[in-house]
Scaffold this motif. Structure first.
Motif, PDB file in Angstrom:
ATOM      1  N   ARG A  54      41.017  37.587  30.371  1.00  0.00           N
ATOM      2  CA  ARG A  54      39.936  38.141  29.533  1.00  0.00           C
ATOM      3  C   ARG A  54      38.943  37.064  29.117  1.00  0.00           C
ATOM      4  O   ARG A  54      37.740  37.314  28.997  1.00  0.00           O
ATOM      5  N   SER A  55      39.435  35.863  28.899  1.00  0.00           N
ATOM      6  CA  SER A  55      38.557  34.792  28.424  1.00  0.00           C
ATOM      7  C   SER A  55      37.837  34.057  29.547  1.00  0.00           C
ATOM      8  O   SER A  55      36.882  33.316  29.282  1.00  0.00           O
ATOM      9  N   THR A  56      38.253  34.272  30.799  1.00  0.00           N
ATOM     10  CA  THR A  56      37.652  33.509  31.902  1.00  0.00           C
ATOM     11  C   THR A  56      36.950  34.353  32.947  1.00  0.00           C
ATOM     12  O   THR A  56      36.112  33.837  33.689  1.00  0.00           O
ATOM     13  N   THR A  57      37.260  35.644  33.053  1.00  0.00           N
ATOM     14  CA  THR A  57      36.696  36.442  34.143  1.00  0.00           C
ATOM     15  C   THR A  57      35.186  36.598  34.004  1.00  0.00           C
ATOM     16  O   THR A  57      34.650  36.720  32.896  1.00  0.00           O
ATOM     17  N   ARG A  58      34.526  36.628  35.143  1.00  0.00           N
ATOM     18  CA  ARG A  58      33.085  36.891  35.190  1.00  0.00           C
ATOM     19  C   ARG A  58      32.790  38.336  35.601  1.00  0.00           C
ATOM     20  O   ARG A  58      31.635  38.721  35.704  1.00  0.00           O
ATOM     21  N   ASN A  59      33.856  39.091  35.848  1.00  0.00           N
ATOM     22  CA  ASN A  59      33.681  40.445  36.366  1.00  0.00           C
ATOM     23  C   ASN A  59      33.794  41.476  35.249  1.00  0.00           C
ATOM     24  O   ASN A  59      34.778  41.487  34.500  1.00  0.00           O
ATOM     25  N   LEU A  60      32.819  42.352  35.141  1.00  0.00           N
ATOM     26  CA  LEU A  60      32.785  43.349  34.072  1.00  0.00           C
ATOM     27  C   LEU A  60      33.951  44.323  34.154  1.00  0.00           C
ATOM     28  O   LEU A  60      34.517  44.710  33.123  1.00  0.00           O
ATOM     29  N   ALA A  87      42.430  34.731  40.389  1.00  0.00           N
ATOM     30  CA  ALA A  87      43.105  35.115  39.148  1.00  0.00           C
ATOM     31  C   ALA A  87      42.782  36.552  38.766  1.00  0.00           C
ATOM     32  O   ALA A  87      43.650  37.296  38.296  1.00  0.00           O
ATOM     33  N   ASP A  88      41.530  36.967  38.969  1.00  0.00           N
ATOM     34  CA  ASP A  88      41.134  38.349  38.675  1.00  0.00           C
ATOM     35  C   ASP A  88      41.914  39.325  39.543  1.00  0.00           C
ATOM     36  O   ASP A  88      42.463  40.317  39.063  1.00  0.00           O
ATOM     37  N   ARG A  89      41.920  39.048  40.853  1.00  0.00           N
ATOM     38  CA  ARG A  89      42.609  39.937  41.777  1.00  0.00           C
ATOM     39  C   ARG A  89      44.096  40.028  41.459  1.00  0.00           C
ATOM     40  O   ARG A  89      44.676  41.115  41.404  1.00  0.00           O
ATOM     41  N   ASP A  90      44.728  38.884  41.223  1.00  0.00           N
ATOM     42  CA  ASP A  90      46.162  38.892  40.963  1.00  0.00           C
ATOM     43  C   ASP A  90      46.479  39.572  39.628  1.00  0.00           C
ATOM     44  O   ASP A  90      47.540  40.183  39.482  1.00  0.00           O
ATOM     45  N   PHE A  91      45.549  39.497  38.687  1.00  0.00           N
ATOM     46  CA  PHE A  91      45.728  40.199  37.417  1.00  0.00           C
ATOM     47  C   PHE A  91      45.759  41.706  37.636  1.00  0.00           C
ATOM     48  O   PHE A  91      46.615  42.415  37.081  1.00  0.00           O
ATOM     49  N   VAL A  92      44.845  42.229  38.433  1.00  0.00           N
ATOM     50  CA  VAL A  92      44.811  43.671  38.701  1.00  0.00           C
ATOM     51  C   VAL A  92      46.115  44.103  39.366  1.00  0.00           C
ATOM     52  O   VAL A  92      46.687  45.148  39.021  1.00  0.00           O
ATOM     53  N   VAL A  93      46.613  43.304  40.294  1.00  0.00           N
ATOM     54  CA  VAL A  93      47.884  43.611  40.956  1.00  0.00           C
ATOM     55  C   VAL A  93      49.039  43.558  39.956  1.00  0.00           C
ATOM     56  O   VAL A  93      49.952  44.393  39.980  1.00  0.00           O
ATOM     57  N   LYS A  94      49.016  42.583  39.055  1.00  0.00           N
ATOM     58  CA  LYS A  94      50.066  42.466  38.042  1.00  0.00           C
ATOM     59  C   LYS A  94      50.099  43.678  37.123  1.00  0.00           C
ATOM     60  O   LYS A  94      51.169  44.171  36.750  1.00  0.00           O
ATOM     61  N   VAL A  95      48.923  44.156  36.724  1.00  0.00           N
ATOM     62  CA  VAL A  95      48.868  45.337  35.861  1.00  0.00           C
ATOM     63  C   VAL A  95      49.491  46.533  36.576  1.00  0.00           C
ATOM     64  O   VAL A  95      50.274  47.291  35.993  1.00  0.00           O
ATOM     65  N   ARG A  96      49.147  46.692  37.825  1.00  0.00           N
ATOM     66  CA  ARG A  96      49.716  47.788  38.619  1.00  0.00           C
ATOM     67  C   ARG A  96      51.237  47.673  38.697  1.00  0.00           C
ATOM     68  O   ARG A  96      51.972  48.638  38.464  1.00  0.00           O
ATOM     69  N   ALA A  97      51.724  46.470  39.040  1.00  0.00           N
ATOM     70  CA  ALA A  97      53.163  46.263  39.192  1.00  0.00           C
ATOM     71  C   ALA A  97      53.904  46.495  37.885  1.00  0.00           C
ATOM     72  O   ALA A  97      55.010  47.045  37.872  1.00  0.00           O
ATOM     73  N   ALA A  98      53.304  46.081  36.770  1.00  0.00           N
ATOM     74  CA  ALA A  98      53.944  46.274  35.464  1.00  0.00           C
ATOM     75  C   ALA A  98      54.163  47.755  35.176  1.00  0.00           C
ATOM     76  O   ALA A  98      55.226  48.165  34.704  1.00  0.00           O
ATOM     77  N   GLY A  99      53.157  48.558  35.489  1.00  0.00           N
ATOM     78  CA  GLY A  99      53.311  49.991  35.271  1.00  0.00           C
ATOM     79  C   GLY A  99      54.343  50.616  36.178  1.00  0.00           C
ATOM     80  O   GLY A  99      55.065  51.543  35.780  1.00  0.00           O
ATOM     81  N   GLU A 159      40.437  29.864  40.064  1.00  0.00           N
ATOM     82  CA  GLU A 159      38.996  30.072  39.946  1.00  0.00           C
ATOM     83  C   GLU A 159      38.304  30.238  41.292  1.00  0.00           C
ATOM     84  O   GLU A 159      37.079  30.378  41.338  1.00  0.00           O
ATOM     85  N   ARG A 160      39.073  30.223  42.371  1.00  0.00           N
ATOM     86  CA  ARG A 160      38.443  30.377  43.685  1.00  0.00           C
ATOM     87  C   ARG A 160      37.835  31.760  43.805  1.00  0.00           C
ATOM     88  O   ARG A 160      38.514  32.770  43.626  1.00  0.00           O
ATOM     89  N   VAL A 161      36.557  31.833  44.104  1.00  0.00           N
ATOM     90  CA  VAL A 161      35.844  33.106  44.216  1.00  0.00           C
ATOM     91  C   VAL A 161      36.171  33.744  45.563  1.00  0.00           C
ATOM     92  O   VAL A 161      36.018  33.107  46.609  1.00  0.00           O
ATOM     93  N   ILE A 162      36.633  34.991  45.533  1.00  0.00           N
ATOM     94  CA  ILE A 162      37.012  35.670  46.772  1.00  0.00           C
ATOM     95  C   ILE A 162      36.091  36.850  47.090  1.00  0.00           C
ATOM     96  O   ILE A 162      36.174  37.422  48.173  1.00  0.00           O
ATOM     97  N   ALA A 163      35.223  37.219  46.140  1.00  0.00           N
ATOM     98  CA  ALA A 163      34.254  38.295  46.369  1.00  0.00           C
ATOM     99  C   ALA A 163      33.163  38.187  45.314  1.00  0.00           C
ATOM    100  O   ALA A 163      33.370  37.604  44.246  1.00  0.00           O
ATOM    101  N   ALA A 164      32.003  38.766  45.622  1.00  0.00           N
ATOM    102  CA  ALA A 164      30.877  38.706  44.693  1.00  0.00           C
ATOM    103  C   ALA A 164      30.219  40.078  44.575  1.00  0.00           C
ATOM    104  O   ALA A 164      29.078  40.270  45.001  1.00  0.00           O
ATOM    105  N   PRO A 165      30.926  41.065  43.995  1.00  0.00           N
ATOM    106  CA  PRO A 165      30.329  42.390  43.802  1.00  0.00           C
ATOM    107  C   PRO A 165      29.249  42.368  42.724  1.00  0.00           C
ATOM    108  O   PRO A 165      29.079  41.368  42.014  1.00  0.00           O
ATOM    109  N   ASP A 166      28.551  43.482  42.589  1.00  0.00           N
ATOM    110  CA  ASP A 166      27.484  43.575  41.603  1.00  0.00           C
ATOM    111  C   ASP A 166      27.993  43.416  40.169  1.00  0.00           C
ATOM    112  O   ASP A 166      27.233  43.055  39.274  1.00  0.00           O
ATOM    113  N   THR A 167      29.271  43.697  39.955  1.00  0.00           N
ATOM    114  CA  THR A 167      29.841  43.619  38.611  1.00  0.00           C
ATOM    115  C   THR A 167      30.253  42.203  38.218  1.00  0.00           C
ATOM    116  O   THR A 167      30.767  42.003  37.112  1.00  0.00           O
TER     117      THR A 167
END
Length: 229
Positions: free
Chosen positions: A148-154, A42-54, A28-36
């Motif tokens: 999906r259940s915890t992210t605050r980013n759109l 966890a958000d960042r690592d999820f995006v990397v995981k999706v990329r790696a899976a593909g 839950e450590r916040v690493i950025a605060a964009p407008d979205t």
């Protein structure tokens, strides 16, 4: 392939030293605060995981389309390549908007999956492919639900929605092959991780290297190779 987005280097700390096994230490450590919306580790690592899976499932889908001994295995391969190409496009767009650095290679463990399946043939290939994809995607599905259940980013939320649909489709088609060893798949999916972080974390891209693009299949080229834009 032309038009590929350039790799963004150093914008948000790449999780090489964290390793996917260790992300739970501070998810839950916040690493950025964009407008979205706030972005967490966890958000960042999820995006990397999706990329790696593909990056590992896409070539496996190509192998299944070519080497599959049954129609069901070939169909599964088509779903993998089509779904992973579409999801990867969304992942690269999301990462670019959020300043997340993406890998150009899957993790060493995932590269091992591809190597083993490349060496397989016939029914053994189908069984190993179906079981490996089922186990890996089962793990990823749990991660998708958590993010999906915890992210605050759109943007992360939208990527999780697409990833959920894609991974459920992949799980469904490999199960329809009738070749999944469920005991083995569930064991791999639920066993405590034993590999070191370096084996389960994709390497960061080389500075100045263009992003690898997973091109969607076409009727004239049913199983294209990943291209570098």
């Amino acid at each position: 392939m032309g038009g590929a987005l350039a790799v963004t280097l150093g914008s948000i700390l790449y999780p090489t030293m964290l390793g996917f096994q260790k992300v739970d230490s501070a998810p839950e450590r916040v690493i950025a605060a964009p407008d979205t919306g706030q972005l967490t580790e966890a958000d960042r690592d999820f995006v990397v995981k999706v990329r790696a899976a593909g990056l590992w499932e896409y070539p496996v889908g190509r192998l299944a389309s070519k080497k599959g001994a049954t129609k069901a295995v070939k169909i599964a391969g088509e779903h993998l390549t089509t779904g992973d190409a579409a999801l990867d496009a969304s992942c690269r767009k999301t990462a670019g908007q959020l300043g997340i650095t993406l890998p150009n290679q899957p993790s060493p463990q995932q590269q091992g999956f591809v190597s083993r399946l490349t060496a397989d043939s016939g029914k053994q290939f189908g069984a190993d492919m179906a079981t490996t994809v089922r186990a890996a995607d089962g793990q990823l599905l749990a991660t998708i639900a958590s993010v999906r259940s915890t992210t605050r980013n759109l943007l992360v939320r939208a990527l999780a929605d697409q990833a959920n649909d894609t991974i459920l489709d992949h799980i469904t088609v490999v199960e329809k092959t009738g070749l999944v060893d469920f005991d083995q798949a569930l064991f791999q999916e639920t066993a405590q991780p034993t590999l070191p972080a370096r084996d389960v974390t994709p390497p960061p891209p080389v500075a100045g290297q263009s992003q690898v693009v997973l091109t969607p299949p076409t009727s004239s080229t049913p199983s294209p190779s990943p291209t570098v834009g």
